[in-house]
Design an enzyme around this catalytic site. Structure first.
Site, short mmCIF file in Angstrom:
data_model
loop_
_atom_site.label_atom_id
_atom_site.label_comp_id
_atom_site.label_asym_id
_atom_site.label_seq_id
_atom_site.Cartn_x
_atom_site.Cartn_y
_atom_site.Cartn_z
N HIS A 66 12.58 -2.63 2.62
CA HIS A 66 11.86 -1.28 2.86
C HIS A 66 12.90 -0.15 2.35
O HIS A 66 14.30 -0.43 2.49
CB HIS A 66 11.72 -1.06 4.37
CG HIS A 66 10.72 -2.01 4.98
ND1 HIS A 66 9.42 -1.75 4.65
CD2 HIS A 66 11.09 -3.03 5.78
CE1 HIS A 66 8.92 -2.89 5.41
NE2 HIS A 66 9.82 -3.68 6.03
N ARG A 72 12.73 4.49 12.99
CA ARG A 72 11.63 5.31 13.09
C ARG A 72 10.70 4.82 13.96
O ARG A 72 11.31 4.33 15.15
CB ARG A 72 10.89 4.84 11.57
CG ARG A 72 11.74 5.55 10.05
CD ARG A 72 11.31 5.34 8.96
NE ARG A 72 9.85 6.15 8.85
CZ ARG A 72 8.98 5.97 7.84
NH1 ARG A 72 9.21 5.17 6.91
NH2 ARG A 72 8.00 6.47 7.90
N ASN A 110 8.20 -5.46 -0.51
CA ASN A 110 8.02 -4.23 0.27
C ASN A 110 6.50 -4.05 0.44
O ASN A 110 5.65 -3.89 -0.31
CB ASN A 110 8.43 -3.00 -0.36
CG ASN A 110 8.51 -1.86 0.34
OD1 ASN A 110 8.13 -1.59 1.52
ND2 ASN A 110 9.01 -0.66 -0.12
N PRO A 120 0.74 -1.39 0.11
CA PRO A 120 0.02 -0.01 -0.02
C PRO A 120 0.76 1.28 -0.09
O PRO A 120 1.78 1.36 0.54
CB PRO A 120 -1.14 -0.08 1.31
CG PRO A 120 -0.03 -1.00 2.19
CD PRO A 120 0.61 -2.12 1.21
N ASN A 121 0.30 2.05 -0.72
CA ASN A 121 0.91 3.59 -0.92
C ASN A 121 2.06 3.62 -1.64
O ASN A 121 2.57 4.62 -1.76
CB ASN A 121 0.96 4.15 0.53
CG ASN A 121 -0.35 4.16 1.36
OD1 ASN A 121 -1.18 4.77 0.87
ND2 ASN A 121 -0.18 3.81 2.65
N TYR A 172 11.14 8.98 1.59
CA TYR A 172 11.24 8.03 0.50
C TYR A 172 11.71 8.42 -0.80
O TYR A 172 12.05 7.76 -1.57
CB TYR A 172 9.64 7.66 0.31
CG TYR A 172 9.07 6.82 1.64
CD1 TYR A 172 9.51 5.83 2.03
CD2 TYR A 172 7.90 7.28 1.99
CE1 TYR A 172 9.09 5.27 3.14
CE2 TYR A 172 7.37 6.89 3.21
CZ TYR A 172 7.78 5.83 3.66
OH TYR A 172 7.28 5.07 4.74
N ALA A 232 3.10 -0.63 5.02
CA ALA A 232 2.57 -0.93 6.36
C ALA A 232 1.85 -2.20 6.83
O ALA A 232 2.11 -2.68 7.99
CB ALA A 232 1.36 0.27 6.44
N ARG A 267 4.94 10.86 -2.50
CA ARG A 267 4.66 10.79 -1.16
C ARG A 267 5.86 10.84 -0.24
O ARG A 267 6.79 10.34 -0.26
CB ARG A 267 4.24 9.18 -1.00
CG ARG A 267 4.12 8.69 0.38
CD ARG A 267 4.02 7.05 0.35
NE ARG A 267 3.93 6.62 1.72
CZ ARG A 267 4.46 5.54 2.04
NH1 ARG A 267 4.76 4.63 1.32
NH2 ARG A 267 3.80 5.08 3.41
N GLU A 275 12.33 -9.49 2.94
CA GLU A 275 11.45 -8.31 3.24
C GLU A 275 12.38 -7.05 2.72
O GLU A 275 13.51 -7.11 3.19
CB GLU A 275 11.51 -8.24 4.53
CG GLU A 275 10.45 -7.11 5.09
CD GLU A 275 10.55 -7.20 6.68
OE1 GLU A 275 10.22 -8.22 7.45
OE2 GLU A 275 10.37 -6.03 7.54
C1 DQA Z 1 8.15 1.06 3.91
C2 DQA Z 1 8.00 1.49 5.52
C3 DQA Z 1 6.72 1.35 5.95
O1 DQA Z 1 6.76 1.39 7.62
C4 DQA Z 1 5.64 2.37 5.43
O2 DQA Z 1 4.62 1.90 6.10
C5 DQA Z 1 5.79 2.29 4.07
C6 DQA Z 1 7.11 2.23 3.32
C7 DQA Z 1 9.42 1.47 3.20
O3 DQA Z 1 9.79 1.01 2.32
O4 DQA Z 1 10.29 2.20 3.80
O5 DQA Z 1 4.61 2.14 3.33
O6 DQA Z 1 7.94 -0.23 3.87
#
Ligand code: DQA
Length: 147
Positions: A100, A107, A74, A10-11, A23, A77, A18, A98
């Site tokens: 990110h 964080r 990735n 998501p996002n 990011y 959240a 964003r 995993e």
């Molecule tokens: C993320 C880190 C997550 O905590 C966050 O909710 C994201 C992006 C990252 O790529 O740094 O949406 O996965």
């Protein structure tokens, strides 16, 4: 040739727009192009996908079963909340990394929890978009080690 699914949660469709202070300015399309270029260089095939919905992400993970060799995820959240994604990885029986962009450990505390890490081969975080190609190299090394 090994096949990887690079899956984004998501996002991440808004990457580049964003919270650029967290990011960066690279878009998801830029990341995909980088991954495709790197795939050719290292001799793997990649599928690249993004969804904002947990169920669709579960379906994508299931699609790896007996078909692909590695999952780079990735999960955004959902990393910090989703037992369903964790179970999907176990059910698909595919090695997962995993990933990110940000260093989630530097964080908020809720980002220090990961359901994905419990079933992953390893975790890469904090290297921005470069993390994607690092994860591809790490998956290839993992498969070679496991062979
Ligand atoms: C993320 C880190 C997550 O905590 C966050 O909710 C994201 C992006 C990252 O790529 O740094 O949406 O996965």
């Amino acid at each position: 040739m090994p096949g990887f699914l690079i899956l984004n949660g998501p996002n991440l469709n808004l990457l580049g727009l964003r919270q650029p202070e967290v990011y960066g300015h690279t878009t998801l399309a830029d990341v995909e192009a980088m991954c495709r270029e790197h795939a050719e260089r290292i001799g793997v095939t990649v599928e690249f996908a993004q969804s904002n919905s947990e169920g669709t992400l579960v379906d994508h993970i299931h699609s790896c079963r007996e078909r692909l060799d590695g999952l780079i995820l990735n999960a955004g959240a959902y990393t910090h909340t989703s037992v369903a994604l964790m179970d999907a990885i176990s059910s698909a029986e595919v090695p997962a990394i995993e990933l990110h962009l940000s260093n989630v450990h530097a964080r908020e505390e809720f980002r220090h929890v990961s359901y994905i890490a419990k079933v992953a081969v390893g975790v890469i975080c904090g290297f921005g978009p470069r993390g994607y190609t690092l994860a591809m190299d790490a998956m290839q090394a993992h498969l070679e080690r496991a062979r």
